[in-house]
Design a protein around this motif. Structure first.
Motif, PDB file in Angstrom:
ATOM      1  N   SER A   1       0.828  -1.212   0.000  1.00  0.00           N
ATOM      2  CA  SER A   1       0.000   0.000   0.000  1.00  0.00           C
ATOM      3  C   SER A   1       0.863   1.263   0.000  1.00  0.00           C
ATOM      4  O   SER A   1       0.498   2.264  -0.615  1.00  0.00           O
ATOM      5  N   THR A   2       2.010   1.208   0.667  1.00  0.00           N
ATOM      6  CA  THR A   2       2.883   2.372   0.665  1.00  0.00           C
ATOM      7  C   THR A   2       3.371   2.677  -0.750  1.00  0.00           C
ATOM      8  O   THR A   2       3.414   3.834  -1.172  1.00  0.00           O
ATOM      9  N   THR A   3       3.724   1.625  -1.488  1.00  0.00           N
ATOM     10  CA  THR A   3       4.200   1.840  -2.848  1.00  0.00           C
ATOM     11  C   THR A   3       3.105   2.419  -3.725  1.00  0.00           C
ATOM     12  O   THR A   3       3.361   3.293  -4.565  1.00  0.00           O
ATOM     13  N   GLN A   4       1.881   1.939  -3.524  1.00  0.00           N
ATOM     14  CA  GLN A   4       0.759   2.519  -4.285  1.00  0.00           C
ATOM     15  C   GLN A   4       0.642   4.013  -4.020  1.00  0.00           C
ATOM     16  O   GLN A   4       0.518   4.817  -4.946  1.00  0.00           O
ATOM     17  N   ASP A   5       0.681   4.374  -2.738  1.00  0.00           N
ATOM     18  CA  ASP A   5       0.582   5.790  -2.368  1.00  0.00           C
ATOM     19  C   ASP A   5       1.726   6.587  -2.980  1.00  0.00           C
ATOM     20  O   ASP A   5       1.552   7.688  -3.493  1.00  0.00           O
ATOM     21  N   LEU A   6       2.896   5.969  -2.898  1.00  0.00           N
ATOM     22  CA  LEU A   6       4.114   6.603  -3.388  1.00  0.00           C
ATOM     23  C   LEU A   6       4.008   6.922  -4.879  1.00  0.00           C
ATOM     24  O   LEU A   6       4.350   8.013  -5.338  1.00  0.00           O
ATOM     25  N   LEU A   7       3.499   5.945  -5.624  1.00  0.00           N
ATOM     26  CA  LEU A   7       3.435   6.120  -7.073  1.00  0.00           C
ATOM     27  C   LEU A   7       2.402   7.166  -7.461  1.00  0.00           C
ATOM     28  O   LEU A   7       2.500   7.800  -8.504  1.00  0.00           O
ATOM     29  N   LYS A   8       1.397   7.354  -6.592  1.00  0.00           N
ATOM     30  CA  LYS A   8       0.403   8.389  -6.869  1.00  0.00           C
ATOM     31  C   LYS A   8       0.947   9.765  -6.500  1.00  0.00           C
ATOM     32  O   LYS A   8       0.634  10.756  -7.145  1.00  0.00           O
ATOM     33  N   THR A   9       1.727   9.801  -5.420  1.00  0.00           N
ATOM     34  CA  THR A   9       2.246  11.085  -4.970  1.00  0.00           C
ATOM     35  C   THR A   9       3.299  11.621  -5.922  1.00  0.00           C
ATOM     36  O   THR A   9       3.398  12.818  -6.153  1.00  0.00           O
TER      37      THR A   9
ATOM     38  N   VAL B   1      -9.917  17.735   2.740  1.00  0.00           N
ATOM     39  CA  VAL B   1      -9.734  19.020   2.064  1.00  0.00           C
ATOM     40  C   VAL B   1      -8.261  19.422   2.072  1.00  0.00           C
ATOM     41  O   VAL B   1      -7.684  19.797   1.056  1.00  0.00           O
ATOM     42  N   CYS B   2      -7.639  19.290   3.249  1.00  0.00           N
ATOM     43  CA  CYS B   2      -6.225  19.667   3.347  1.00  0.00           C
ATOM     44  C   CYS B   2      -5.377  18.851   2.377  1.00  0.00           C
ATOM     45  O   CYS B   2      -4.538  19.389   1.664  1.00  0.00           O
ATOM     46  N   ILE B   3      -5.615  17.547   2.376  1.00  0.00           N
ATOM     47  CA  ILE B   3      -4.797  16.688   1.521  1.00  0.00           C
ATOM     48  C   ILE B   3      -5.024  17.027   0.053  1.00  0.00           C
ATOM     49  O   ILE B   3      -4.081  17.103  -0.738  1.00  0.00           O
ATOM     50  N   THR B   4      -6.294  17.268  -0.302  1.00  0.00           N
ATOM     51  CA  THR B   4      -6.602  17.545  -1.707  1.00  0.00           C
ATOM     52  C   THR B   4      -5.928  18.826  -2.174  1.00  0.00           C
ATOM     53  O   THR B   4      -5.481  18.934  -3.314  1.00  0.00           O
ATOM     54  N   ILE B   5      -5.866  19.809  -1.274  1.00  0.00           N
ATOM     55  CA  ILE B   5      -5.221  21.070  -1.657  1.00  0.00           C
ATOM     56  C   ILE B   5      -3.756  20.815  -1.998  1.00  0.00           C
ATOM     57  O   ILE B   5      -3.235  21.318  -2.998  1.00  0.00           O
ATOM     58  N   VAL B   6      -3.102  20.014  -1.173  1.00  0.00           N
ATOM     59  CA  VAL B   6      -1.690  19.731  -1.430  1.00  0.00           C
ATOM     60  C   VAL B   6      -1.527  18.821  -2.633  1.00  0.00           C
ATOM     61  O   VAL B   6      -0.649  19.003  -3.461  1.00  0.00           O
ATOM     62  N   ASN B   7      -2.392  17.815  -2.718  1.00  0.00           N
ATOM     63  CA  ASN B   7      -2.246  16.833  -3.788  1.00  0.00           C
ATOM     64  C   ASN B   7      -3.609  16.438  -4.343  1.00  0.00           C
ATOM     65  O   ASN B   7      -4.328  15.644  -3.735  1.00  0.00           O
TER      66      ASN B   7
ATOM     67  N   VAL C   1       0.713  13.955   1.151  1.00  0.00           N
ATOM     68  CA  VAL C   1       1.109  15.334   1.429  1.00  0.00           C
ATOM     69  C   VAL C   1       2.601  15.415   1.760  1.00  0.00           C
ATOM     70  O   VAL C   1       3.089  16.435   2.207  1.00  0.00           O
ATOM     71  N   ARG C   2       3.288  14.337   1.546  1.00  0.00           N
ATOM     72  CA  ARG C   2       4.749  14.302   1.640  1.00  0.00           C
ATOM     73  C   ARG C   2       5.282  14.625   3.026  1.00  0.00           C
ATOM     74  O   ARG C   2       6.252  15.363   3.195  1.00  0.00           O
ATOM     75  N   VAL C   3       4.616  14.061   4.024  1.00  0.00           N
ATOM     76  CA  VAL C   3       5.160  14.177   5.376  1.00  0.00           C
ATOM     77  C   VAL C   3       6.388  13.268   5.450  1.00  0.00           C
ATOM     78  O   VAL C   3       6.343  12.138   4.989  1.00  0.00           O
ATOM     79  N   SER C   4       7.467  13.770   6.015  1.00  0.00           N
ATOM     80  CA  SER C   4       8.676  12.945   6.132  1.00  0.00           C
ATOM     81  C   SER C   4       8.377  11.692   6.942  1.00  0.00           C
ATOM     82  O   SER C   4       7.642  11.737   7.917  1.00  0.00           O
ATOM     83  N   SER C   5       8.955  10.581   6.511  1.00  0.00           N
ATOM     84  CA  SER C   5       8.613   9.320   7.175  1.00  0.00           C
ATOM     85  C   SER C   5       8.931   9.350   8.653  1.00  0.00           C
ATOM     86  O   SER C   5       8.272   8.697   9.439  1.00  0.00           O
ATOM     87  N   TYR C   6       9.946  10.111   9.035  1.00  0.00           N
ATOM     88  CA  TYR C   6      10.291  10.137  10.450  1.00  0.00           C
ATOM     89  C   TYR C   6       9.198  10.804  11.281  1.00  0.00           C
ATOM     90  O   TYR C   6       9.049  10.525  12.458  1.00  0.00           O
ATOM     91  N   TRP C   7       8.442  11.689  10.647  1.00  0.00           N
ATOM     92  CA  TRP C   7       7.395  12.407  11.384  1.00  0.00           C
ATOM     93  C   TRP C   7       6.047  11.705  11.320  1.00  0.00           C
ATOM     94  O   TRP C   7       5.111  12.093  12.007  1.00  0.00           O
ATOM     95  N   GLN C   8       5.923  10.679  10.463  1.00  0.00           N
ATOM     96  CA  GLN C   8       4.600  10.101  10.236  1.00  0.00           C
ATOM     97  C   GLN C   8       3.938   9.587  11.509  1.00  0.00           C
ATOM     98  O   GLN C   8       2.755   9.822  11.749  1.00  0.00           O
TER      99      GLN C   8
END
Lengths: 337, 375, 336
Positions: free
Chosen positions: B256-264, C25-31, C296-303
């Motif tokens: 699922s992470t890869t799916q999200d990644l490819l969309k982002t 809404v927040c996520i859609t605005i970013v992506n 929304v590209r949050v760094s993995s360390y912060w997730q």
């Protein structure tokens, strides 16, 4: 004789547990007398047990109020990571005595703050403990990750390692700390006013509040106390492994729940003794260490721990039901007479 | 009085249950095949079944040069050394395979190999188990540390007890170990994966990302570090889109992470997958999205688990060494050290056909990683 | 329309719904990629496993219990089915699904009996069975993956319904989501329209009153654990239909996620409260958080930090909201 009778009546559950403990100890001693009963192994157990035992005490405090604390492990690691940042500095290494002392204080203080956060959300906002601590478990783990980027912090003053590996007259410091913590916990929970309030809250919070007790403050203090306990455990862990990392001790969480319940603390709160938890911790330690010595697969050890848990609870229920029946019969006989 | 009797009886019964459970444990583990056998025979070493293990062992070993006089601690198991091989955790395919190798080597060399480890990749549990084995008095300890720093004090204790200490899979403190068994040089491996990725992408520019098993896994972090450094130095036009994405060593999450990644990051050209579940996990995501041709994936994987994603090019290249051999070599080197043999480049040791390749006097290198591609 | 709105704002799920909307809404605005049908299907497909287990957890929570053994049950079922399909590649999908559900139901039955016959607190009984079953399965399999499922089985997992154009592609609803919806409907029907369902609420609300009214508490309690086990079995099928292989380690520790979903959706661990609609919102919230953090590209360390905060905020808002509502009710009483 009278004392013995009162102990038997008030601490029946603990006596059964102690019987199991002794039984297991003998069994392990028979299986591998030269290894299990060696002085070296007994000392090893004394080094190993405290960090887990302190976690169990931290869990027990929360369970007594009818709550649960799932954040004990990550709370302990985040505290030791913060302290680790300080202890890895050149200042701490140049002044080891101050560095270690302050480091320990920081660990326990940060842990207390994490406990405070749990306590505020549980007592003052009123969210279920299990859920709050599930959230804070993630939060603390995440904070630890942010600081360490997944690696481990090392380079503490060598003096710090003495805490986890040193010994006084052959008795490890760790077990001394553990014993002090047990005694303090005993007096706080079973002999103080606050302790009585804790048990009351666990039994019936509403009734306790209406009898004029500041239940919120009581619960808040319980979680802070829980924090201090896992903070101490964090000190021992990072000292024994001379480093700090986010996932140290992650296997203690469910084991702590097991120990607390095995020790006879009611999961819905309001009853349970420190002695029971301590004996249960010792049982789990003996099983794990003893079976490990004879090389039983780790999963079998987990399984046996699970079987013991279920078996003890079944025994507890059956013996409870039997004694109830006996009481009813006696009362009926008395009524007839 | 009766009540007391009942409770006493019940607690005795309970102790018996525990005993029965433990007895069942060792016998059932001896019956099953895989590395469980190691623990089974270890369990047996203390019990009456002990006779089975040694009687089998000399038969299997042609060169039973293993001197009996050195096996002071292993008296319960007859002659031959007792070597503990401890993985980061038991019951994941990678460490099950290495375990099979280690146990096989034990059989071939006629020595006792105990293959056992924690159930979660937790350094605390690993240290506890090692302490127990030190108490037990084994001849050698080979450990794949979950965290090198955490091992220092326990390995010092082992050295003080006169136990030969080796590390494998992940490097422990080099000052404490007698030898390190490396699948491969970490730096070379990270760079190798990066080279493979660029080769599969067919271009030296574009976006790429890293999917990793866990953010706190020491060896994965090392590979990532070297791969990143290599990319920065040699492919300045490659753009790493973000920090490594953790997947908790789970195929589901990798998927699922890869799916999200490819969309982002729709322009993503390459993914580097560290840790074995990422191979099948990321591969499946690429397969399901139909991006086999746009996105290149180079990942660690067990060969058997990735056949379907290799076939259609979702996974361009799987990298891993021979896990079985890793366990086998570890035991052989431990045995050689116990026999007083010096570990140096070009030396031949019992049980291992090819001459050793040794770096920095201590690091024994297994050999280059095996790459598998679509057949 | 106004009535619907009024009902909605009055409902307990309003706060979580609001949080989902805000996050979306927040996520859609970013992506902008977030708000597409295909993305929705993708995230719901991978989260359907957790969703199905959470729907099984719901009746357990409503009855005042808890089931920590879902993680071991789903692993057990997956491994049993994997071994079964390897041995009988000529079987069919109905048998496979039924097998999984029966194995799950049996695991649930054990929990139910421990809780009802031996009066072991649910959290402890299920912790015990979880430890034992998980250890046994991992000991037996050594953690080795089971692959090579028959083709008829895997192609069943690729079935899609309908054709909706989205982001330049035509996507259909995956069968895994259909499973989730069917389970949701079934759970809703059971809770709302059957005697058993009403019994579950009654037992969770107050055991004594439930007994006096005539509910068989033991039967109700046993049922909820069997139901949870059965759905864990179905979740096992769903999982294999997605990832096509069986990794016995994947689900260790997932029980806390499952409980979190149900409780985020408004179910109370104290019992008596919880709805299917709320649980669905819980699933969506969890899915949106996981998906959104990457989008929304949050760094993995912060997730994990962000996730922890969102969970804490959601449950706090929910609790405060309920308290305000309660206070308002009391106020009205006083005025009258």
């Amino acid at each position: 004789m009278k004392i013995w009778k009162s102990i038997r009546e008030n601490y029946q559950n603990e006596l059964i547990l102690f019987g199991i403990f002794v039984g297991l100890f003998i069994v392990m001693g028979i299986i591998s007398p030269d290894k299990f009963l060696s002085a070296g192994n007994l000392q090893t157990m004394c080094y190993q047990m405290p960090e887990f035992g302190l976690m169990a005490l931290a869990m027990m405090a929360a369970v007594l109020t009818g709550g649960m604390n799932l954040s004990i492990c990550t709370g302990a690691t985040v505290a030791s990571i913060v302290a680790g940042c300080f202890m890895a500095t050149t200042f701490a290494n140049e002044n080891p005595a101050i560095g270690v002392f302050v480091g320990i204080i920081i660990t326990v203080a940060v842990a207390a703050v994490t406990g405070l956060l749990n306590g505020v959300l549980i007592a003052y906002v009123g969210v279920t403990a299990m859920l709050v601590t599930l959230g804070t478990k993630l939060l603390f783990e995440g904070l630890g990750l942010v600081v360490t980027k997944g690696g481990s912090l090392a380079g503490f003053p060598p003096l710090f390692l003495k805490v986890g590996s040193g010994a006084l007259l052959g008795i490890p410091y760790t077990i001394l700390i553990y014993i002090v913590a047990i005694v303090i916990t005993y007096f706080l929970f079973e002999r103080s006013v606050w302790g009585t309030q804790v048990y009351m809250v666990g039994c019936n919070e509403t009734a306790t509040r209406f009898s004029g007790i500041a239940t919120r403050r009581t619960v808040l203090l319980v979680y802070i106390y829980s924090g201090i306990m896992y903070g101490l455990s964090g000190v021992l862990i990072s000292s024994r492994y001379c480093s700090a990392k986010t996932d140290y001790g992650s296997s203690y969480l469910m084991q702590a729940v097991t120990a607390v319940v095995l020790g006879g603390t009611s999961i819905s709160g309001g009853s349970g003794t420190v002695a029971g938890t301590v004996i249960a911790v010792a049982i789990i330690q003996v099983v794990s260490n003893g079976l490990n010595l004879v090389g039983v697969n780790r999963y079998m050890i987990n399984m046996i721990t699970g079987i013991i848990l279920i078996a003890v609870l079944i025994v507890r229920y059956v013996s409870g039901a039997l004694s109830d029946k006996k009481k009813i019969r006696e009362r009926a006989a008395r009524a007839r007479a | 009085m009766k009540k007391k009797l009942v409770s006493l009886l019940l607690s005795t019964a309970l102790a018996c249950t525990a005993l029965a459970g433990c007895g069942g444990g060792s016998s059932s583990s001896a019956a099953s095949s895989a590395p469980a056998e190691a623990s089974g025979s270890a369990g047996a070493s203390a019990a009456s079944e002990a006779s089975a293990a040694p009687s089998e062992a000399p038969a299997a070993s042609e060169a039973s040069s293993a001197p009996a006089e050195a096996s002071g601690a292993a008296e319960a198991s007859g002659d031959g050394y007792t070597i503990v091989v401890m993985p980061k955790l038991v019951s994941i395919p990678y460490f099950t395979m290495t375990g099979e190798g280690a146990v096989k080597a034990g059989e071939d060399l006629g020595i006792n190999v105990i293959y056992n480890g924690p159930t979660t990749a937790d350094a605390a549990e690993q240290v506890t188990m090692l302490e127990d084995y030190i108490t037990q008095g084994v001849d050698a300890i080979c450990v794949a540390p979950n965290d090198p720093a955490a091992m220092t004090s326990v390995l010092t204790k082992a050295k003080e007890a006169g136990i030969v200490v080796l590390d494998w899979d992940t490097q422990a403190d080099p000052n404490l170990v007698d030898a390190s068994i490396h699948n491969i040089d970490d730096k070379a491996f990270g760079e190798h994966m990066m080279q493979e990725l660029v080769a599969s992408m067919g271009t030296e520019e574009g976006q790429w990302a890293i999917v990793t098993g866990g953010l706190s896994a020491e060896n994965l972090n090392l590979w990532i570090k070297y791969a990143k450094e290599y990319a920065e130095a040699n492919y300045p036009n490659l753009e790493l889109v973000a920090d490594p994405f953790p997947t908790d060593e789970s195929q589901d999450l990798a998927y699922s992470t890869t799916q999200d990644l490819l969309k982002t990051y729709p322009d993503l050209k390459g993914i580097l997958g560290m840790s074995t579940p990422t191979g099948p996990g990321c591969g499946l995501a690429i397969q399901d999205l139909g991006l086999q041709d746009q996105v290149s994936l180079v990942a660690n994987a067990m060969e058997d688990d990735v056949q379907s994603v290799l076939a259609d090019g979702s996974l361009d290249c799987g990298c891993l060494w021979d896990c079985h051999d890793l366990g086998y070599l570890t035991v052989c080197v431990a045995n050689a050290i116990l026999n007083g043999q010096k570990i140096e480049s070009g030396a031949t040791i019992e049980g291992w056909d090819t001459p050793l390749e040794v770096l920095d006097e201590k690091s024994v290198i297994l050999g280059p990683a095996a790459d598998y591609r679509a057949k | 329309m106004q009535k619907v709105w009024k009902n909605l704002t009055k409902s307990k799920e309003i706060s979580i719904l609001a949080i989902i909307v805000v996050l979306a809404v927040c996520i859609t605005i970013v992506n902008p990629n977030f708000l597409t049908v295909s993305n929705f299907f993708d995230i719901m497909r991978s989260n359907s496993i957790y969703g199905i287990m959470a729907l099984g957890m719901l009746p357990v929570l409503i009855s005042g219990g808890i089931d920590l053994s879902v993680s071991s049950t789903i692993t057990l079922c997956a491994v049993v089915m994997g071994k079964f399909l390897q041995a009988n590649p000529g079987s069919n999908i109905v048998v496979a699904i039924l097998l999984c559900m029966v194995v799950g139901a049996l695991a649930g039955l054990v929990n139910g009996l421990l809780v009802t016959k031996f009066h072991i607190p649910p959290i402890v009984a299920t912790l015990g069975t979880q430890t034992i079953v998980m250890a046994a399965v991992l000991f037996y399999t050594n953690g080795m993956w089971i692959s090579g499922m028959p083709d008829w089985f895997l192609s069943f997992g690729d079935i899609q319904f309908g054709a909706i154009p989205s982001a330049g592609k035509v996507v259909g609803m995956p069968i895994q989501i259909l499973f989730l919806i069917l389970v949701g409907i079934a759970t809703w029907l059971i809770l709302k329209y059957t005697l058993m369902g009403r019994g579950i609420y009654a037992v969770g609300g107050n055991v004594q009153s439930a007994t006096r009214v005539g509910y068989n508490v033991s039967r109700v309690t046993t049922f909820v654990y069997i139901y949870s086990g059965t759905l864990a079995g179905l979740a096992a099928v769903t999982d294999i239909l997605i990832v096509k292989q069986i990794d016995p380690n994947t689900f260790s520790g997932c029980e806390l996620d499952v409980i979190a979903i149900a409780v985020l959706g408004g179910a109370s661990v104290m019992g008596g409260i919880g709805t299917v609609f709320g649980t669905f919102l819980g699933i969506i919230l969890m899915a949106v958080i996981k998906n959104g953090l990457v989008l929304v590209r949050v760094s993995s360390y912060w997730q994990k930090v962000v996730m922890g905060i969102i969970i804490l905020v959601t449950i706090s808002v929910d609790v405060i909201n309920r308290r305000i509502e309660k206070a308002r009710l009391v106020h009205v009483d006083v005025e009258e």
